[in-house]
Every structure is written in structure tokens, then in C-alpha cells.
Design a protein around this motif. Structure first.
Motif, mmCIF file in Angstrom:
data_model
loop_
_atom_site.group_PDB
_atom_site.id
_atom_site.type_symbol
_atom_site.label_atom_id
_atom_site.label_comp_id
_atom_site.label_asym_id
_atom_site.label_seq_id
_atom_site.Cartn_x
_atom_site.Cartn_y
_atom_site.Cartn_z
ATOM 1 N N PRO A 45 0.783 -1.228 0.000
ATOM 2 C CA PRO A 45 0.000 0.000 0.000
ATOM 3 C C PRO A 45 0.823 1.291 0.000
ATOM 4 O O PRO A 45 0.436 2.262 -0.649
ATOM 5 N N ASP A 46 1.945 1.330 0.721
ATOM 6 C CA ASP A 46 2.753 2.552 0.725
ATOM 7 C C ASP A 46 3.244 2.893 -0.674
ATOM 8 O O ASP A 46 3.344 4.070 -1.046
ATOM 9 N N ASN A 47 3.566 1.857 -1.476
ATOM 10 C CA ASN A 47 4.000 2.100 -2.841
ATOM 11 C C ASN A 47 2.840 2.546 -3.725
ATOM 12 O O ASN A 47 3.027 3.327 -4.663
ATOM 13 N N LEU A 48 1.646 2.061 -3.439
ATOM 14 C CA LEU A 48 0.482 2.491 -4.197
ATOM 15 C C LEU A 48 0.203 3.966 -3.971
ATOM 16 O O LEU A 48 -0.281 4.661 -4.863
ATOM 17 N N GLU A 49 0.504 4.459 -2.772
ATOM 18 C CA GLU A 49 0.382 5.888 -2.495
ATOM 19 C C GLU A 49 1.228 6.684 -3.482
ATOM 20 O O GLU A 49 0.800 7.698 -4.033
ATOM 21 N N GLU A 50 2.451 6.213 -3.709
ATOM 22 C CA GLU A 50 3.343 6.892 -4.655
ATOM 23 C C GLU A 50 2.795 6.802 -6.075
ATOM 24 O O GLU A 50 2.870 7.755 -6.857
ATOM 25 N N TYR A 51 2.236 5.653 -6.404
ATOM 26 C CA TYR A 51 1.748 5.380 -7.749
ATOM 27 C C TYR A 51 0.733 6.428 -8.209
ATOM 28 O O TYR A 51 0.794 6.911 -9.343
ATOM 29 N N ILE A 52 -0.204 6.792 -7.347
ATOM 30 C CA ILE A 52 -1.194 7.800 -7.740
ATOM 31 C C ILE A 52 -1.099 9.043 -6.851
ATOM 32 O O ILE A 52 -2.095 9.665 -6.513
ATOM 33 N N SER A 53 0.130 9.391 -6.502
ATOM 34 C CA SER A 53 0.353 10.548 -5.634
ATOM 35 C C SER A 53 -0.101 11.848 -6.287
ATOM 36 O O SER A 53 -0.390 12.827 -5.603
ATOM 37 N N GLY A 54 -0.192 11.886 -7.600
ATOM 38 C CA GLY A 54 -0.599 13.111 -8.278
ATOM 39 C C GLY A 54 -2.093 13.318 -8.364
ATOM 40 O O GLY A 54 -2.544 14.308 -8.941
ATOM 41 N N VAL A 55 -2.882 12.406 -7.803
ATOM 42 C CA VAL A 55 -4.344 12.526 -7.841
ATOM 43 C C VAL A 55 -4.825 13.247 -6.586
ATOM 44 O O VAL A 55 -4.471 12.870 -5.471
ATOM 45 N N ASP A 56 -5.638 14.265 -6.761
ATOM 46 C CA ASP A 56 -6.173 15.039 -5.644
ATOM 47 C C ASP A 56 -7.587 14.537 -5.326
ATOM 48 O O ASP A 56 -8.529 14.773 -6.082
ATOM 49 N N PHE A 57 -7.724 13.849 -4.202
ATOM 50 C CA PHE A 57 -9.017 13.295 -3.790
ATOM 51 C C PHE A 57 -9.773 14.210 -2.830
ATOM 52 O O PHE A 57 -10.955 13.963 -2.548
ATOM 53 N N ALA A 58 -9.147 15.215 -2.304
ATOM 54 C CA ALA A 58 -9.686 15.984 -1.176
ATOM 55 C C ALA A 58 -11.085 16.532 -1.459
ATOM 56 O O ALA A 58 -11.314 17.244 -2.446
ATOM 57 N N GLY A 59 -12.022 16.169 -0.579
ATOM 58 C CA GLY A 59 -13.373 16.706 -0.627
ATOM 59 C C GLY A 59 -14.252 16.149 -1.724
ATOM 60 O O GLY A 59 -15.386 16.610 -1.896
ATOM 61 N N LYS A 60 -13.799 15.147 -2.466
ATOM 62 C CA LYS A 60 -14.540 14.666 -3.628
ATOM 63 C C LYS A 60 -15.273 13.354 -3.335
ATOM 64 O O LYS A 60 -14.832 12.553 -2.514
ATOM 65 N N SER A 61 -16.368 13.157 -4.044
ATOM 66 C CA SER A 61 -17.012 11.848 -4.060
ATOM 67 C C SER A 61 -16.329 11.022 -5.141
ATOM 68 O O SER A 61 -15.993 11.524 -6.214
ATOM 69 N N VAL A 62 -16.114 9.736 -4.845
ATOM 70 C CA VAL A 62 -15.324 8.871 -5.727
ATOM 71 C C VAL A 62 -16.051 7.550 -5.944
ATOM 72 O O VAL A 62 -16.572 6.953 -4.998
ATOM 73 N N VAL A 63 -16.085 7.084 -7.193
ATOM 74 C CA VAL A 63 -16.521 5.731 -7.519
ATOM 75 C C VAL A 63 -15.311 4.982 -8.055
ATOM 76 O O VAL A 63 -14.618 5.458 -8.955
ATOM 77 N N ASP A 64 -15.054 3.814 -7.477
ATOM 78 C CA ASP A 64 -13.896 2.983 -7.831
ATOM 79 C C ASP A 64 -14.403 1.739 -8.562
ATOM 80 O O ASP A 64 -14.989 0.850 -7.950
ATOM 81 N N LEU A 65 -14.188 1.697 -9.868
ATOM 82 C CA LEU A 65 -14.679 0.589 -10.689
ATOM 83 C C LEU A 65 -13.678 -0.556 -10.677
ATOM 84 O O LEU A 65 -12.489 -0.350 -10.891
ATOM 85 N N GLY A 66 -14.173 -1.767 -10.461
ATOM 86 C CA GLY A 66 -13.280 -2.910 -10.342
ATOM 87 C C GLY A 66 -12.450 -2.808 -9.086
ATOM 88 O O GLY A 66 -11.236 -3.011 -9.091
ATOM 89 N N SER A 67 -13.118 -2.531 -7.966
ATOM 90 C CA SER A 67 -12.433 -2.164 -6.715
ATOM 91 C C SER A 67 -11.729 -3.331 -6.042
ATOM 92 O O SER A 67 -10.892 -3.114 -5.154
ATOM 93 N N ASN A 68 -12.057 -4.578 -6.421
ATOM 94 C CA ASN A 68 -11.461 -5.750 -5.798
ATOM 95 C C ASN A 68 -11.580 -5.625 -4.272
ATOM 96 O O ASN A 68 -12.683 -5.464 -3.757
ATOM 97 N N LEU A 69 -10.484 -5.654 -3.537
ATOM 98 C CA LEU A 69 -10.543 -5.581 -2.074
ATOM 99 C C LEU A 69 -10.375 -4.159 -1.537
ATOM 100 O O LEU A 69 -10.102 -3.955 -0.364
ATOM 101 N N GLY A 70 -10.575 -3.182 -2.418
ATOM 102 C CA GLY A 70 -10.672 -1.802 -1.956
ATOM 103 C C GLY A 70 -9.366 -1.057 -1.791
ATOM 104 O O GLY A 70 -9.339 -0.006 -1.145
ATOM 105 N N PHE A 71 -8.284 -1.543 -2.398
ATOM 106 C CA PHE A 71 -6.978 -0.921 -2.199
ATOM 107 C C PHE A 71 -7.018 0.580 -2.503
ATOM 108 O O PHE A 71 -6.558 1.403 -1.705
ATOM 109 N N TYR A 72 -7.573 0.945 -3.656
ATOM 110 C CA TYR A 72 -7.586 2.354 -4.052
ATOM 111 C C TYR A 72 -8.769 3.098 -3.441
ATOM 112 O O TYR A 72 -8.699 4.310 -3.241
ATOM 113 N N SER A 73 -9.830 2.390 -3.119
ATOM 114 C CA SER A 73 -10.948 3.023 -2.405
ATOM 115 C C SER A 73 -10.478 3.537 -1.051
ATOM 116 O O SER A 73 -10.762 4.672 -0.655
#
Length: 242
Positions: A45-73
Motif C-alpha cells: 500500500p505505501d508504494n500504491l500511495e506513490e503510484y497515484i500521488s498526483g491525484v487530488d481526492f480531497a473533498g470529492k465523491s469517488v466511484v472505484d470501478l473494479g475495486s477488488n478488495l478496496g486498495f484504491y478506495s
């Protein structure tokens, strides 16, 4: 009392993950203290943080398609998303993700069973994720257009995709009938330029850029593309690699 409950939750989750088997667990699953409960594949998971570090999630509603076990959710929630909904066709993965949410005390995150390519949900979110979902089979079976149409239908403001920018045709499964003609303008030198095709298919309403080329701590992952309705330059103008 709290420690006993946590042990019970962990034991039930481990049993569930073992029943699922390694082929259905896409990424390593960890306990609250970082203990690996299931190996999965790829970076922690710590490496996944780096992987999408450029994505700004703050304050947003998010739908995660193909979420599997929720890693990115869960990552989106940790990074400030106000509400996250993970959708997956695998009911066992959805149950496991809900168990993980309880174990980690993650509020504002829920998961539902949904075949979103066959029956897209009637919801909208500020941001839609399709991470670890677009691969060779999606491209070769003609489902890429379905994925792109679905994310565009559900997203109000931003779309985050991970995909390989280019596929050598010889490395793909045989293309479904008619696909070579559909992809023709984006095939050159024996390669299908998938990221350019995605930008073209989403159209002028969505303009994007590559924010990560996909190399994380020795792992070679897919490129991360962010499409937005309010950026000035298109992905191609930003010099998106092919």
C-alpha cells in the motif's frame, strides 16, 4: 475487549482471503499494524500511495470501478475523499473489502456488487477510478469503449485510468472481429496506441495528462492518466508518451 474484537475480525478476514485464493486478490492485504494478511501481487500500500500521488481526492465523491478488495478506495478515503463507493462483480471481493473497512475503521467507504459494464449504475461522482482494470483482454475483446463510456457517464469532474500507453499487436490476444478497423487510426508500426485512443474516444469534453509512467519501487505498472473537464491542454498537447 477492543483487541479481542480486532483479532476476531482479522481471523475471519484471513479465512475469507484464503477461500478466495491468490488469483482473486490483486494487491497485498495488510492489517492495521502493517502485517501482511494476503500476499496478492505487486507493491504494498505505501508504494500504491506513490503510484497515484498526483491525484487530488480531497473533498470529492469517488466511484472505484473494479475495486477488488478496496486498495484504491481506501487510499482515496485516506487522502481526503468525502465519500467512496467501490464496485466489483466479485461478491467475495466486495465482502472482503467490507471486512477490511471494518477492520481498519474506515468510514465513508462502501462497496457493492455490480457488473458495471453490463448494467452501469445510475449514480454520479466527482471522480471515477478505473485502476488495474484495463488490460490486454479488455483491449482485445472490444471492451475498452465500454469502459470509457461508463467512466464518462459516471464522472462529473475527473476520470483516473491506468493503462498501458502502447500495446505491440503481437503481444495482444487475437482482436475481436472489426476491432482492427475500429483501432486503425491509432495503430502504427505494429503497435496500438491505447492511451491516444482513449483520449480520442472520450472526446473534447475530457482533456487529460499522464501523471505517472508506472514504475514504482522496482515494479512496472501501468501508466496513470487523469482526464478532467476543466484543464486547458489536451493529453496529446502535454506530450503524452506513446
Amino acid at each position: 475487549m477492543e483487541d479481542a474484537l480486532r483479532r476476531q475480525q482479522t481471523e475471519r478476514l484471513v479465512d475469507h482471503l484464503e477461500r478466495m485464493g491468490p488469483g482473486r486478490v490483486w494487491r497485498p492485504v495488510v492489517d492495521r499494524d502493517g502485517t501482511v494478511l494476503a500476499e496478492g501481487g505487486g507493491p504494498l500500500p505505501d508504494n500504491l500511495e506513490e503510484y497515484i500521488s498526483g491525484v487530488d481526492f480531497a473533498g470529492k465523491s469517488v466511484v472505484d470501478l473494479g475495486s477488488n478488495l478496496g486498495f484504491y478506495s481506501f487510499l482515496a478515503a485516506r487522502r481526503g475523499a468525502r465519500r467512496v463507493l467501490g464496485l466489483d462483480i466479485d461478491a467475495d471481493a466486495v465482502l472482503g473489502a467490507r471486512m477490511l473497512a471494518a477492520l481498519h475503521g474506515m468510514g465513508g467507504v462502501d462497496f457493492e456488487v455490480c457488473d458495471f459494464l453490463k448494467t452501469p449504475p445510475s449514480i454520479k461522482a466527482d471522480m471515477v477510478l478505473a485502476i488495474d482494470f484495463i488490460g490486454r483482454a479488455v483491449v482485445a475483446k472490444g471492451r475498452l469503449d465500454q469502459v470509457l463510456a461508463t467512466v464518462a457517464r459516471l464522472a462529473r469532474r475527473e476520470i483516473v485510468l491506468t493503462m498501458r500507453a502502447v500495446y505491440p499487436l503481437e503481444g495482444l490476444p487475437p482482436l475481436e472481429p472489426g476491432l482492427r478497423e475500429r483501432y486503425a487510426k491509432h495503430i502504427s508500426d505494429g503497435k496500438f496506441h491505447a492511451a491516444r485512443y482513449a483520449a480520442h474516444a472520450l472526446g473534447h469534453a475530457w482533456k487529460g495528462r499522464t501523471i505517472h509512467e508506472g514504475r514504482v519501487d522496482g515494479y512496472v505498472l501501468k501508466s496513470v492518466l487523469v482526464f478532467s473537464s476543466n484543464v486547458a491542454e489536451t493529453w496529446e498537447e502535454q506530450g503524452g508518451s506513446s
